[in-house]
Design an enzyme around this catalytic site. Sequence first.
Site, PDB file in Angstrom:
ATOM      1  CE  LYS A  60      -0.189   2.731  35.776  1.00 42.85           C
ATOM      2  NZ  LYS A  60      -1.343   2.758  36.661  1.00 42.85           N
ATOM      3  CD  GLU A  79      -3.708  -0.558  30.042  1.00 42.92           C
ATOM      4  OE1 GLU A  79      -2.476  -0.675  30.155  1.00 42.92           O
ATOM      5  OE2 GLU A  79      -4.439  -0.177  30.980  1.00 42.92           O
TER       6      GLU A  79
END
Length: 452
Positions: free
Chosen positions: A268, A248
């Site tokens: 997410k 990420e």
Amino acid sequence: MWSRPANLPEPSCDDLAHVALRATAWADPVEVASAFADEIHACVLLSPDGWSYVLRRPDAVVEQGRDLPGLLDATVPLAGGPPFQGGVVGLAAYELSAELEATAPQTRGGAWPDLTLIRYPALLAFHAGQRRALAIGRGADPRAASEQADLALTWLDAPRTSARPGVLADAVALATADDHHAAAVAQTVDRIATGEIFQANLARPWRGTLAAGATPFDLFRRLARQSVAGYAAYLRLPGRALVSNSPERFLSVRPGAGGLWVESDPIKGTRPRGVDPAADAVLAAELQASEKDRAENLMIVDLMRNDLARVSTPGTVRVPELWSLKSYANVHHLVSRVRARLAPGRSAWDAFLAAFPPGSVTGAPKLQAMKVIADYESPRGPYCGSLFWAGVDGSLEASVLIRTVALLENAAGWSFEARAGGGIVADSDPAAEVAETTAKIGAILKALTGPE
């Protein structure tokens, strides 16, 4: 606190102002770094599809101070080089946010400094796809920069070590049992129902010790071979080491039309990979169709938009990518992208401080979600903080430290902690959240407890 590594000459002046590049033959950066991986401040920033960097021998180290711009000059990078042509590598622990925001509720007293800034005058850069490699030096004048680049070239000749076979961990234990984590999830869902928060990211730790003779770099090297991620990294510090296999991006800042542009790619929404292609496709489609996961992702997109708007030119905050599917070794994720132009006079460091800690690993509203996290978790240290580089042209690239192992050295060897978590929303199922943490930690546990 300022410190200088031992056995290094004094810098010739306070500001480094020149860059030199030396082309050289491509080599595997992990293998190159193996020659000096246990050296204090040795660092590897690894990308499977872009530029990777190997760094050592800094000329300045700052702990706890926040004057990143004071370590950088205004040097213009040379054409034909990588985005990072020297500057600072930084490690921000999650608890840094308690310094940035007086009402932040983090528990203090962890084993890691809140912020470490390390300036390197030389590095090696490697691009696997282009089969390119460069030695890069910076100095007060062209001669000093050339000397640093030549020094970096000599690192390629250092004797490399072999990969360690066998199991790397003596023991790994789940520190928060399934039923305890499920109960924390259920309580958080109840708190959401009362209107206290909309979402909170709860994590739980696995802890253990490395086998006798095993090192943090052995773990990094194995992860790089088995399941390397886009923001994999290794950093050796005094008495500590960081091994990250993060997928990420937290922030990326680059010069562009009209000034500096900042992007964030919050993750997410998660599903495990399937046992075969058909099952894998079903799980990927299920994630893409999940209203719960899309809502969870959208909340963090909105949070990042608000964070970046604090330092951006009004009207420039955009979401060019929403709910894209990204697949990794163990999991599928939903990933979005937020982009904005920084306001005149604002720097990459301003953007970092405005958005830290990352919204994807806190929740919404951010400060209240952090209070919920503090009710259930001990100090996180590097986990859910950020490892980043800050370059001479105002650029910055920062990861979110998930899929990360924090290691502490002691008389018996190395102890470690790795955490995995997930975003809890109104319709989260405690059993599913427990399973999600297990899926996310899978690659790290495989590297620790499986054979080479």
